[in-house]
Design an enzyme around this catalytic site. Sequence first.
Site, PDB file in Angstrom:
ATOM      1  CG  HIS A  97      -1.836   1.201   1.257  1.00 46.67           C
ATOM      2  ND1 HIS A  97      -2.117   1.896   2.407  1.00 46.67           N
ATOM      3  CD2 HIS A  97      -2.480   1.854   0.264  1.00 46.67           C
ATOM      4  CE1 HIS A  97      -2.917   2.911   2.128  1.00 46.67           C
ATOM      5  NE2 HIS A  97      -3.144   2.898   0.824  1.00 46.67           N
TER       6      HIS A  97
ATOM      7  CG  ASN B 232      -6.514   4.855   4.506  1.00 50.66           C
ATOM      8  OD1 ASN B 232      -6.225   6.036   4.697  1.00 50.66           O
ATOM      9  ND2 ASN B 232      -6.298   4.240   3.370  1.00 50.66           N
TER      10      ASN B 232
END
Length: 655
Positions: free
Chosen positions: A430, A480
């Site tokens: 990511h 996140n």
Amino acid sequence: MSAMRFSESVTGTIQDGVLVVTIDNPPVNAISAHVRQGLVEALDHGALLGLVVGMVVTGAGRTFVGGADIKEFGKPPVEPTLPEVIERVESCDKPIVAAVNGAALGGGCELALACHGRIASDMASFGMPEVKLGIVPGAGGTMRLPRLIGTIAAIDLIGSGRMIKAAEALSLGLVDGVAADHLDAALSLVHDLAGEPLRRTGLLDVPATEQAAVEAVAKKVLSKSRGQTAPAEAVRLVKTAAQVDLKQGLADERATFLRLRDSTEAAALRHVFFAERQAGKVDKLDGIAARKMETVGIVGTGLMGAGIAVAALTVGYRVIGVEQTHEAADKGRERIAGTLDKSVQSGRLAAAGRDDCLARLAVTADAGQLAAADLVIEAVFDDLTVKTELFQRLDGIVRPDAILATNTSYLNPDEIAAATAHPERVVGLHFFSPANIMRLVEIVDCKATSPDVLASALAFAKRLGKLPIVCGVTEGFIGNRIFSAYRREAEFMVEDGAAPHEIDAALEAYGFPMGIFAVYDMAGLEIAWARRKRQAATRDPKARYVEIADKLCEAGRFGRKAGRGWYDYASGERMVVPEVTALIEAARAAKDIEPRHFSAEEIFTRLLKAMSDEGAALLSEGIATRSSDIDLVMINGYGFPAHKGGPMFAADDRA
Ligand code: T1G
């Protein structure tokens, strides 16, 4: 003559009539107590000094001296202190020359400054990075460096903490020469200095400098030190070097260093320093070798894919970019070339490197070319069907030993892996956009990921110069998921009476470069809105849900790109507008909420608690390995101020 041993980490030999003292304290020749004792022992060998024309000080291995031993901070001081050693070197009646074989940082640079001459190898670098640890130089750097290179250059180096290479050090006058065989050159310099009046750095006058120029460089350096104490103190000390005598200046510097060394800011930055060095260590990978990888396939050369391509090309990988059509492939190649040009313009990449990168790049509509890839990263639209269908296609194209990596931000990589014949070769990578600039990469250790695939992903991220944080599978991974938690808390407070700009002001006062609602507008509201609509059917009806962001989207307020979101941006600056205030008030009224005032302290306390509570959950679920990893993610991916240590450190500090 065999080597003399002055301490466990300091030895000496006599070469060409010169006592050559070598500091050998792996891994970075930090100036621990036994190094200081060894240096004084070498100086105390008066007899030896009587036999020789002078001394050379150098480092073993690839570092000259990496600074004072940070691990000694907070422990009772052990004599001799570094300033005492520095004073002995500078006042020695025989010439002492530093043969700088590698990085001379902090106390290492101060040791070199105290010598009567300095010769750098081509591999040498210099820096006073103390402000990055929340302190100022504590062994004469703020008083000696301006005497050697002038106030302006000294403010730049000490205030920013940046490192410079040998060539720049020579141009600044920090070293007397740069030589491939720096030791020979240093021995010669000792002979040249022998019998001559010695240039003692501390006794030099600070070259006169225009006050306006001094203020200009001070302003520039301090503009980047949001909310920190150390840079301003460092700049103050360098400025005073020209105004006070050396003794007075050194006393001020030492007192300031000791005060700052015990500050929360310094403790936070030391925490971050050591956290970064722990980050890539995964116990279960001990003894597991990474696969050799030289060719990287990237499916999707949009903003994210192009950034990943540039990051890989810059460090020498061959890159095969794949798009669906020839036209898209041409656009992708242009995007990558344009990003490389920006890297050259910003100095991150040498001009010659650009052509070399492009020579190793192919962007094509023929996915079959991925048969040559050792690692294939998908950076396509964040939709589960799109990604699983792609990985199924890749199964039939790539080699059996090729690794497949998904760049998904929110999807479940286990589900993507399950769609392939070999889920053990699937891992999450990511990246944070722009991927060629942002250091942070979350490496997602999926359920089926094999250890050597995980080790290979870590090695890849490190070769890219990234900060790799390994995490387990959960929605939003570490960053996140925490961002969603404190966004929720912020929206609860808005619904209860706080204004978005009050919440942003509280975060920015704490040290965030931008408040959460401004970040929200910058990223755009529509993607989160689409995700909330997808999740509506499965949302817990009993859980509190704030509809304000949905109402903003329904009103076409999609954020900065749309010119309006939580704020209006008509003038370019963010503006609080009555339309949003009215929308918020209507949402409160619809739930019979009587708005109340929130102080900045309460706002930040609640947001920090939301971050640290979610971090604690990530640890208890085994998603994050260590709390310092969580701090690094929030600092490097979400603007949490490094000099506050990260949410877990800061919450502990407040507890
Ligand atoms: N003290 C103690 N340990 C240190 C250290 C230091 N100064 N520098 C590095 N280490 C450890 C690090 O934790 C890691 O440990 C290992 O060495 C390898 O580090 C008086 C008061 C020198 C450029 O700020 O910038 O001098 O994880 O992975 O990539 O005014 O280390 O293996 O257990 O970073 O080759 C100022 C900090 C101190 C320099 C080498 N100096 N170090 O990079 O290795 S304050 C610094 C670095 C001071 C004076 C003041 C880098 C490096 P482990 P690494 P690297």
